[in-house]
Design a protein around this motif. Structure first.
Motif, PDB file in Angstrom:
ATOM      1  N   PRO A   1       0.820  -1.217   0.000  1.00  0.00           N
ATOM      2  CA  PRO A   1       0.000   0.000   0.000  1.00  0.00           C
ATOM      3  C   PRO A   1       0.850   1.261   0.000  1.00  0.00           C
ATOM      4  N   GLN A   2       0.338   2.302  -0.616  1.00  0.00           N
ATOM      5  CA  GLN A   2       1.046   3.573  -0.643  1.00  0.00           C
ATOM      6  C   GLN A   2       1.129   4.158   0.769  1.00  0.00           C
ATOM      7  N   PRO A   3       2.218   4.856   1.085  1.00  0.00           N
ATOM      8  CA  PRO A   3       2.375   5.421   2.431  1.00  0.00           C
ATOM      9  C   PRO A   3       1.505   6.655   2.635  1.00  0.00           C
ATOM     10  N   GLU A   4       1.300   6.994   3.900  1.00  0.00           N
ATOM     11  CA  GLU A   4       0.659   8.261   4.229  1.00  0.00           C
ATOM     12  C   GLU A   4       1.679   9.370   3.997  1.00  0.00           C
ATOM     13  N   ARG A   5       1.227  10.479   3.439  1.00  0.00           N
ATOM     14  CA  ARG A   5       2.151  11.580   3.159  1.00  0.00           C
ATOM     15  C   ARG A   5       1.687  12.849   3.862  1.00  0.00           C
ATOM     16  N   SER A   6       2.566  13.374   4.719  1.00  0.00           N
ATOM     17  CA  SER A   6       2.272  14.632   5.402  1.00  0.00           C
ATOM     18  C   SER A   6       2.853  15.817   4.642  1.00  0.00           C
ATOM     19  N   GLY A   7       3.560  15.520   3.566  1.00  0.00           N
ATOM     20  CA  GLY A   7       4.136  16.550   2.710  1.00  0.00           C
ATOM     21  C   GLY A   7       4.564  15.917   1.403  1.00  0.00           C
ATOM     22  N   ARG A   8       5.068  16.709   0.483  1.00  0.00           N
ATOM     23  CA  ARG A   8       5.429  16.181  -0.836  1.00  0.00           C
ATOM     24  C   ARG A   8       6.548  15.154  -0.755  1.00  0.00           C
ATOM     25  N   THR A   9       7.451  15.313   0.219  1.00  0.00           N
ATOM     26  CA  THR A   9       8.605  14.410   0.305  1.00  0.00           C
ATOM     27  C   THR A   9       8.634  13.606   1.598  1.00  0.00           C
ATOM     28  N   VAL A  10       7.597  13.719   2.419  1.00  0.00           N
ATOM     29  CA  VAL A  10       7.582  13.023   3.712  1.00  0.00           C
ATOM     30  C   VAL A  10       6.576  11.879   3.662  1.00  0.00           C
TER      31      VAL A  10
ATOM     32  N   SER B   1      -4.624  -4.855  -0.337  1.00  0.00           N
ATOM     33  CA  SER B   1      -5.028  -4.323  -1.640  1.00  0.00           C
ATOM     34  C   SER B   1      -6.457  -3.815  -1.590  1.00  0.00           C
ATOM     35  N   GLU B   2      -7.350  -4.605  -0.982  1.00  0.00           N
ATOM     36  CA  GLU B   2      -8.751  -4.197  -0.887  1.00  0.00           C
ATOM     37  C   GLU B   2      -8.898  -2.960  -0.020  1.00  0.00           C
ATOM     38  N   ALA B   3      -8.131  -2.903   1.062  1.00  0.00           N
ATOM     39  CA  ALA B   3      -8.224  -1.756   1.963  1.00  0.00           C
ATOM     40  C   ALA B   3      -7.784  -0.478   1.265  1.00  0.00           C
ATOM     41  N   SER B   4      -6.751  -0.576   0.419  1.00  0.00           N
ATOM     42  CA  SER B   4      -6.251   0.617  -0.258  1.00  0.00           C
ATOM     43  C   SER B   4      -7.158   1.034  -1.407  1.00  0.00           C
ATOM     44  N   ASP B   5      -7.893   0.058  -1.988  1.00  0.00           N
ATOM     45  CA  ASP B   5      -8.773   0.370  -3.111  1.00  0.00           C
ATOM     46  C   ASP B   5     -10.091   0.994  -2.662  1.00  0.00           C
TER      47      ASP B   5
ATOM     48  N   ILE C   1     -14.731   3.168  13.722  1.00  0.00           N
ATOM     49  CA  ILE C   1     -14.879   4.500  13.141  1.00  0.00           C
ATOM     50  C   ILE C   1     -13.488   5.050  12.832  1.00  0.00           C
ATOM     51  N   ILE C   2     -13.306   5.525  11.607  1.00  0.00           N
ATOM     52  CA  ILE C   2     -12.014   6.033  11.152  1.00  0.00           C
ATOM     53  C   ILE C   2     -12.002   7.556  11.240  1.00  0.00           C
ATOM     54  N   GLU C   3     -10.947   8.099  11.822  1.00  0.00           N
ATOM     55  CA  GLU C   3     -10.794   9.551  11.885  1.00  0.00           C
ATOM     56  C   GLU C   3      -9.998  10.013  10.665  1.00  0.00           C
ATOM     57  N   THR C   4     -10.582  10.899   9.863  1.00  0.00           N
ATOM     58  CA  THR C   4      -9.902  11.439   8.686  1.00  0.00           C
ATOM     59  C   THR C   4      -9.858  12.960   8.781  1.00  0.00           C
ATOM     60  N   ASP C   5      -9.133  13.574   7.860  1.00  0.00           N
ATOM     61  CA  ASP C   5      -9.063  15.041   7.838  1.00  0.00           C
ATOM     62  C   ASP C   5     -10.427  15.661   7.570  1.00  0.00           C
ATOM     63  N   GLN C   6     -11.299  14.904   6.901  1.00  0.00           N
ATOM     64  CA  GLN C   6     -12.638  15.411   6.575  1.00  0.00           C
ATOM     65  C   GLN C   6     -13.675  15.052   7.641  1.00  0.00           C
ATOM     66  N   GLY C   7     -13.247  14.362   8.695  1.00  0.00           N
ATOM     67  CA  GLY C   7     -14.173  13.968   9.749  1.00  0.00           C
ATOM     68  C   GLY C   7     -14.256  12.459   9.900  1.00  0.00           C
ATOM     69  N   GLU C   8     -15.250  11.993  10.630  1.00  0.00           N
ATOM     70  CA  GLU C   8     -15.397  10.561  10.882  1.00  0.00           C
ATOM     71  C   GLU C   8     -15.849   9.832   9.618  1.00  0.00           C
ATOM     72  N   ALA C   9     -15.303   8.613   9.442  1.00  0.00           N
ATOM     73  CA  ALA C   9     -15.629   7.825   8.255  1.00  0.00           C
ATOM     74  C   ALA C   9     -15.652   6.350   8.628  1.00  0.00           C
TER      75      ALA C   9
END
Length: 247
Positions: free
Chosen positions: A27-36, A92-96, A127-135
């Motif tokens: 899975p792709q990593p979480e990115r807090s910036g363009r290079t982080v 794979s399913e989780a990332s898709d 419940i998942i916490e995201t930048d847009q709220g609970e999901a």
């Protein structure tokens, strides 16, 4: 963790890890910036799974991708590959599947947020916490929606129906799932390749779900009749006892 820590945790160099990322096996990593980029346990698990499939089953990256995608491969693999392929498919399913915003469910089911909280407290969903709220994950959102449909059908607060009565299903579903997994592996592992095993699972799960549902429905009505009969018998005996005392 950063890339250097990921290398240390897996024993795989960053060039190889980047190949796995490009191939979609990790899975792709979480990115807090363009290079982080931030990596976690799921990345460690996926990388280790790919390496074991390469070394122990002599699978190429292309063959692993085919198996994860469900398109199959002509190469037979050992039963030891099942666990690693399951790990990769899960990631794979989780990332898709993008999380479903809880607010989107509230529009259709006014008590979706309350129901989601209750289902989360008893361990059925997370419940998942995201930048847009609970999901919610796609499966969790479907479970909350099903309870919303139950409310709409009349199983609501006026009947003291709430999601917390569903705690029983955690133990019941785990028991049934464990038995099914054990039975499946006893009959299939080592006798069919991964492609054929995946096809069998895909075909069997909805069929067995329907089979079990029909058995539950039959048992439900049988027990309803038995409970009502027992109550009627008890009421009749009570009336007879009162009549006898009054004589």
């Amino acid at each position: 963790m950063k890339m250097k820590e990921l290398e240390e945790a897996t024993g795989v160099n960053r060039e190889t890890i980047r190949v796995f990322l490009r191939e979609g096996l990790v899975p792709q990593p979480e990115r807090s910036g363009r290079t982080v980029a931030e990596y976690g346990d799921q990345h460690v698990e996926a990388i280790r799974a790919v390496r074991r499939l390469q070394r122990e089953n002599r699978l190429t990256l292309s063959q692993i991708k085919e198996l994860v995608a469900g398109s199959g491969t002509s190469k037979r693999v050992d039963e030891s590959a099942f666990d690693d392929l399951e790990t990769l498919v899960a990631h794979s399913e989780a990332s898709d599947q993008a999380p479903v915003p809880l607010d989107s469910l509230v529009k259709r089911y006014p008590k979706a947020r309350q129901d989601a909280k209750t289902l989360s407290e008893i361990g059925i969903i997370e419940i998942i916490e995201t930048d847009q709220g609970e999901a919610l994950s796609l499966t969790s959102a479907e479970l909350v929606s099903i309870w919303g449909d139950m409310r709409n059908a009349g199983f609501n607060d006026t009947l003291d129906y709430s999601p917390d009565i569903l705690g029983f299903y955690i133990e019941a579903s785990d028991f049934v799932g464990a038995w099914e997994a054990k039975t499946f592996l006893e009959h299939v592992e080592g006798r069919r390749d991964v492609e054929e095993a995946a096809r069998l699972v895909e075909a069997a799960l909805p069929l067995m779900l329907n089979f079990f549902g029909l058995m539950r429905r039959r048992a439900f009505f049988r027990h309803v009749d038995a409970i009502r009969h027992a109550r009627e018998t008890s009421d009749s005996r009570t009336l007879d006892h009162r009549a006898h005392r009054e004589q």
